[in-house]
Enzyme design. Structure first.
Site, PDB file in Angstrom:
ATOM      1  N   THR A  14       0.796  -1.204   0.048  1.00  0.00           N
ATOM      2  CA  THR A  14       0.053  -0.229   0.014  1.00  0.00           C
ATOM      3  C   THR A  14       0.773   1.396  -0.117  1.00  0.00           C
ATOM      4  O   THR A  14       0.745   2.161  -0.813  1.00  0.00           O
ATOM      5  CB  THR A  14      -0.912   0.172   1.149  1.00  0.00           C
ATOM      6  OG1 THR A  14      -1.880  -1.262   1.292  1.00  0.00           O
ATOM      7  CG2 THR A  14      -1.921   1.203   1.404  1.00  0.00           C
ATOM      8  N   VAL A  15       1.773   1.333   1.064  1.00  0.00           N
ATOM      9  CA  VAL A  15       2.719   2.784   1.021  1.00  0.00           C
ATOM     10  C   VAL A  15       3.674   2.593   0.001  1.00  0.00           C
ATOM     11  O   VAL A  15       3.935   3.695  -0.718  1.00  0.00           O
ATOM     12  CB  VAL A  15       3.356   2.687   2.375  1.00  0.00           C
ATOM     13  CG1 VAL A  15       3.741   4.204   2.761  1.00  0.00           C
ATOM     14  CG2 VAL A  15       2.105   2.599   3.542  1.00  0.00           C
ATOM     15  N   GLU A 127       8.061  10.231   9.804  1.00  0.00           N
ATOM     16  CA  GLU A 127       6.698  10.723   9.838  1.00  0.00           C
ATOM     17  C   GLU A 127       5.653  10.132   9.559  1.00  0.00           C
ATOM     18  O   GLU A 127       4.480  10.133  10.312  1.00  0.00           O
ATOM     19  CB  GLU A 127       6.851  12.058   8.904  1.00  0.00           C
ATOM     20  CG  GLU A 127       5.624  12.844   8.877  1.00  0.00           C
ATOM     21  CD  GLU A 127       5.493  13.600  10.255  1.00  0.00           C
ATOM     22  OE1 GLU A 127       6.307  14.467  10.628  1.00  0.00           O
ATOM     23  OE2 GLU A 127       4.245  13.274  10.912  1.00  0.00           O
ATOM     24  N   GLU A 188      -7.221  -5.710   9.032  1.00  0.00           N
ATOM     25  CA  GLU A 188      -6.427  -6.869   8.675  1.00  0.00           C
ATOM     26  C   GLU A 188      -7.466  -7.937   9.097  1.00  0.00           C
ATOM     27  O   GLU A 188      -8.211  -7.959  10.074  1.00  0.00           O
ATOM     28  CB  GLU A 188      -5.264  -6.714   9.616  1.00  0.00           C
ATOM     29  CG  GLU A 188      -4.338  -5.738   9.609  1.00  0.00           C
ATOM     30  CD  GLU A 188      -3.581  -5.710   8.208  1.00  0.00           C
ATOM     31  OE1 GLU A 188      -3.305  -6.688   7.483  1.00  0.00           O
ATOM     32  OE2 GLU A 188      -3.284  -4.561   7.697  1.00  0.00           O
ATOM     33  N   LYS A 203       2.390   4.040  18.315  1.00  0.00           N
ATOM     34  CA  LYS A 203       2.413   5.349  17.970  1.00  0.00           C
ATOM     35  C   LYS A 203       2.384   6.278  18.951  1.00  0.00           C
ATOM     36  O   LYS A 203       3.292   7.130  19.064  1.00  0.00           O
ATOM     37  CB  LYS A 203       1.231   5.606  17.165  1.00  0.00           C
ATOM     38  CG  LYS A 203       1.100   4.933  15.847  1.00  0.00           C
ATOM     39  CD  LYS A 203      -0.247   5.109  15.086  1.00  0.00           C
ATOM     40  CE  LYS A 203      -0.552   4.248  13.930  1.00  0.00           C
ATOM     41  NZ  LYS A 203      -1.684   4.058  13.581  1.00  0.00           N
ATOM     42  N   GLY A 300      -3.607   4.886   4.575  1.00  0.00           N
ATOM     43  CA  GLY A 300      -4.125   4.840   3.086  1.00  0.00           C
ATOM     44  C   GLY A 300      -2.850   5.072   2.224  1.00  0.00           C
ATOM     45  O   GLY A 300      -1.907   5.815   2.606  1.00  0.00           O
TER      46      GLY A 300
HETATM   47  N1  LIG Z   1      -1.009   1.064   5.040  1.00  0.00           N
HETATM   48  C1  LIG Z   1      -1.097   2.139   5.570  1.00  0.00           C
HETATM   49  O1  LIG Z   1      -1.899   3.048   5.507  1.00  0.00           O
HETATM   50  C2  LIG Z   1      -0.229   2.477   6.582  1.00  0.00           C
HETATM   51  C3  LIG Z   1      -0.050   3.615   7.272  1.00  0.00           C
HETATM   52  C4  LIG Z   1       0.965   4.198   8.114  1.00  0.00           C
HETATM   53  C5  LIG Z   1       1.773   3.162   8.418  1.00  0.00           C
HETATM   54  N2  LIG Z   1       2.004   2.009   7.600  1.00  0.00           N
HETATM   55  C6  LIG Z   1       3.127   1.188   7.743  1.00  0.00           C
HETATM   56  O2  LIG Z   1       3.869   1.065   6.771  1.00  0.00           O
HETATM   57  C7  LIG Z   1       4.498  -0.187   6.542  1.00  0.00           C
HETATM   58  C8  LIG Z   1       3.932  -0.844   5.299  1.00  0.00           C
HETATM   59  O3  LIG Z   1       2.612  -0.924   5.318  1.00  0.00           O
HETATM   60  P1  LIG Z   1       1.678  -1.315   4.070  1.00  0.00           P
HETATM   61  O4  LIG Z   1       0.275  -1.135   4.552  1.00  0.00           O
HETATM   62  O5  LIG Z   1       2.144  -0.587   2.925  1.00  0.00           O
HETATM   63  O6  LIG Z   1       2.028  -3.026   3.983  1.00  0.00           O
HETATM   64  P2  LIG Z   1       1.655  -4.055   2.637  1.00  0.00           P
HETATM   65  O7  LIG Z   1       0.744  -3.407   1.930  1.00  0.00           O
HETATM   66  O8  LIG Z   1       1.249  -5.294   3.423  1.00  0.00           O
HETATM   67  O9  LIG Z   1       2.909  -4.008   2.002  1.00  0.00           O
HETATM   68  C9  LIG Z   1       4.186  -4.844   2.330  1.00  0.00           C
HETATM   69  C10 LIG Z   1       4.971  -4.967   1.387  1.00  0.00           C
HETATM   70  O10 LIG Z   1       6.430  -5.574   2.142  1.00  0.00           O
HETATM   71  C11 LIG Z   1       6.589  -6.562   1.107  1.00  0.00           C
HETATM   72  N3  LIG Z   1       7.273  -7.678   2.166  1.00  0.00           N
HETATM   73  C12 LIG Z   1       6.686  -8.381   3.176  1.00  0.00           C
HETATM   74  N4  LIG Z   1       7.903  -9.229   3.666  1.00  0.00           N
HETATM   75  C13 LIG Z   1       8.767  -9.264   2.890  1.00  0.00           C
HETATM   76  C14 LIG Z   1      10.141  -9.734   2.785  1.00  0.00           C
HETATM   77  N5  LIG Z   1      10.340 -10.992   3.593  1.00  0.00           N
HETATM   78  N6  LIG Z   1      10.567  -9.456   1.962  1.00  0.00           N
HETATM   79  C15 LIG Z   1      10.477  -8.337   1.001  1.00  0.00           C
HETATM   80  N7  LIG Z   1       9.358  -7.770   0.798  1.00  0.00           N
HETATM   81  C16 LIG Z   1       8.419  -8.176   1.779  1.00  0.00           C
HETATM   82  C17 LIG Z   1       5.462  -7.208   0.552  1.00  0.00           C
HETATM   83  O11 LIG Z   1       5.813  -7.800  -0.750  1.00  0.00           O
HETATM   84  P3  LIG Z   1       4.730  -8.294  -1.901  1.00  0.00           P
HETATM   85  O12 LIG Z   1       3.977  -7.170  -2.185  1.00  0.00           O
HETATM   86  O13 LIG Z   1       5.376  -8.906  -2.883  1.00  0.00           O
HETATM   87  O14 LIG Z   1       3.963  -9.237  -1.152  1.00  0.00           O
HETATM   88  C18 LIG Z   1       4.780  -5.869   0.218  1.00  0.00           C
HETATM   89  O15 LIG Z   1       5.044  -5.072  -1.017  1.00  0.00           O
HETATM   90  C19 LIG Z   1       4.179  -1.127   7.691  1.00  0.00           C
HETATM   91  O16 LIG Z   1       5.086  -0.711   8.649  1.00  0.00           O
HETATM   92  C20 LIG Z   1       2.825  -0.104   8.296  1.00  0.00           C
HETATM   93  O17 LIG Z   1       2.558  -0.312   9.656  1.00  0.00           O
HETATM   94  C21 LIG Z   1       0.776   1.816   6.859  1.00  0.00           C
END
Ligand SMILES: NC(=O)c1ccc[n+]([C@@H]2O[C@H](COP(=O)([O-])OP(=O)(O)OC[C@H]3O[C@@H](n4cnc5c(N)ncnc54)[C@H](OP(=O)(O)O)[C@@H]3O)[C@@H](O)[C@H]2O)c1
Length: 435
Positions: A14-15, A127, A188, A203, A300
């Site tokens: 997502t991010v 941030e 989730e 946080k 998001g």
């Molecule tokens: N989503 C939000 O709105 C949001 C907001 C604030 C903070 N965050 C933080 O941002 C971070 C990312 O969140 P997200 O929502 O973007 O997560 P996500 O959509 O689940 O994406 C995670 C990414 O990490 C990759 N990944 C997972 N395990 C891996 C490994 N062992 N080796 C290499 N790549 C790996 C996945 O690969 P694949 O795509 O190939 O599966 C995916 O691209 C987290 O720390 C989360 O807490 C998220």
């Protein structure tokens, strides 16, 4: 022309995907100062909505951190341990800057990572880890740098706030809203981190460290989730003039820091009471500036990637500073205080509808010198037990817990009482009513 900073992005979900889309917009300022050169995720062939073929690909993010020719690692994988931690440590150790949105990692290992960052003079910026698109970290770290902060209180988990708002506005049960949120991808598959209060606690740990100049200390956050809240609580609280929110609150009294995450009742005029849906918000109290409130989209693709982009531009323009606002040596190992020992409380009881119940409950409270402020019974409730709700006048939590234990032993009480603190601000309703 200044050389562009080379960026490696580990995690393209997502991010990470959102960040690549910002780079794909040629008019975005990012492209003037930075360029993505390497990426890593699990699945190389997955469609990310942007062309990633021109970036060097790494199956292993630690390999990217160790060997890619990058100035900055952007870690967007997640998780307090595992590949995210190893990649961040590896990058910092070799002197590459790190930007991360990973609150779990920072809450648990923040001090250790800040120490590496100071030793190698690589910056560690985050941030996006708190409040998604709302600039909470920068506000507390930079804009309040000349103030003495006494409290930070926020709605820091959008999933919980969405569930509570839906329950209140549409009269739906917790389970029903959660199931829908999971189906729509807002929550989730395993919702424990969100609904158990742990994400908000991560946080809060980060914000408290920056606001109060103490080391991040996740172990000392008292955490309660939202699982026990019922529609009855939300309705009863509404009748008494309150809205129920999951509040993450840190307070500093000059010597001790307290941190807790729990549901709380907020009067309708409290600055956080009207923050609905999946929005996030923070109220900071600092001297001499007073009270500041920040509200916006806490998660998001777009908002969170925008915060990562802001950190990248800070790096490119030589800004950034210490990870937690001050050198680690200046961050206190602040003594920890038990949070919110005194205050007013909401107590919900499920009781058999018999004469004398109210008198018996009042008696147990009086025994601990606790005065009742409001008493409310919901009319028309069906079933073997009926809910009654009371709010106390200001009292010690320990005394209330003793009284609640005694109340629980009464034959007419059907299930353990449910206690929530009332957050003070402005208007206070005072009611003695039935119906
Ligand atoms: N989503 C939000 O709105 C949001 C907001 C604030 C903070 N965050 C933080 O941002 C971070 C990312 O969140 P997200 O929502 O973007 O997560 P996500 O959509 O689940 O994406 C995670 C990414 O990490 C990759 N990944 C997972 N395990 C891996 C490994 N062992 N080796 C290499 N790549 C790996 C996945 O690969 P694949 O795509 O190939 O599966 C995916 O691209 C987290 O720390 C989360 O807490 C998220």
């Amino acid at each position: 022309m200044t050389k562009k900073l080379r960026v490696g992005v580990a995690g393209l979900g997502t991010v990470g995907g959102g960040l690549l889309k910002l780079f794909a917009d040629e008019s975005n300022r990012l492209n003037e100062r930075l360029e993505v050169t390497a990426v890593s995720a699990r699945n190389r062939t997955r469609n990310r909505g942007v062309d990633i073929s021109r970036f060097q690909w790494f199956d292993d993010p630690v390999e990217l951190a160790a060997n890619a020719d990058v100035d900055v690692l952007v870690e967007l994988i997640g998780g307090s341990d595992g590949p995210a931690k190893r990649a961040v440590e590896t990058a910092l150790e070799r002197g590459a800057h790190v930007i991360t949105a990973n609150k779990a990692l920072l809450a648990v290992h923040g001090s250790r990572l800040a120490a590496i960052s100071e030793r190698t003079e690589a910056k560690l910026l985050f941030e996006a880890a708190v409040g998604g698109g709302v600039p909470m970290v920068k506000a507390v770290k930079e804009s309040l740098a000349g103030c003495r902060a006494s409290a930070v209180a926020g709605i820091l988990n959008g999933t919980c706030n969405y569930i509570l708002t839906e329950m209140e506005q549409n009269g739906r049960s917790f389970e029903d809203v959660l199931a829908d949120a999971q189906r729509l991808g807002y929550a989730e598959a395993d919702p424990t981190t969100d609904v158990g209060g742990f994400d908000a606690a991560h946080k809060l740990t980060i914000l408290s460290a920056i606001a109060f100049g103490s080391r991040p200390d996740y172990e000392h956050v008292r955490i309660e989730g939202i699982e026990r809240v019922s529609l009855t609580d939300i309705r009863m609280a509404g009748k008494l003039g309150y809205r129920i929110k999951l509040i993450a609150k840190g307070a500093f009294d000059g010597s001790a820091v307290s941190m807790h995450v729990s549901l709380a009742l907020l009067a309708f005029d409290h600055p956080l009471a009207n923050v609905g849906g999946s929005l996030n918000a923070l109220v900071a109290d600092a001297d001499p500036v007073g009270q500041l409130t920040f509200i916006g989209r806490g998660a998001g693709e777009g908002p969170t990637a925008a915060s990562v982009a802001a950190d990248l531009l800070d790096l490119a323009e030589g800004r950034g500073g210490y990870a937690f606002g001050r050198p680690l040596a200046q961050l206190a190992e602040a003594p920890r205080a038990a949070p919110a020992e005194f205050g007013r409380f909401y107590v919900r009881l499920m009781v058999q509808d018999k004469p004398g119940v109210v008198a018996a409950v009042s008696d147990r409270l009086a025994h601990e010198s606790i005065s009742i402020e409001s008493f409310l019974q919901m009319p028309g409730h069906e079933g073997p037990s009926v809910p009654i709700v009371l709010t106390t006048q200001s009292c010690a939590r320990a005394a209330l817990e003793k009284a609640v234990e005694a109340i629980q032993r009464l034959d007419v009480v059907a299930e353990p009482p449910y206690v929530m603190p009332i957050e003070e601000s402005g208007h206070r309703a005072r009611t003695w009513s039935k119906g």
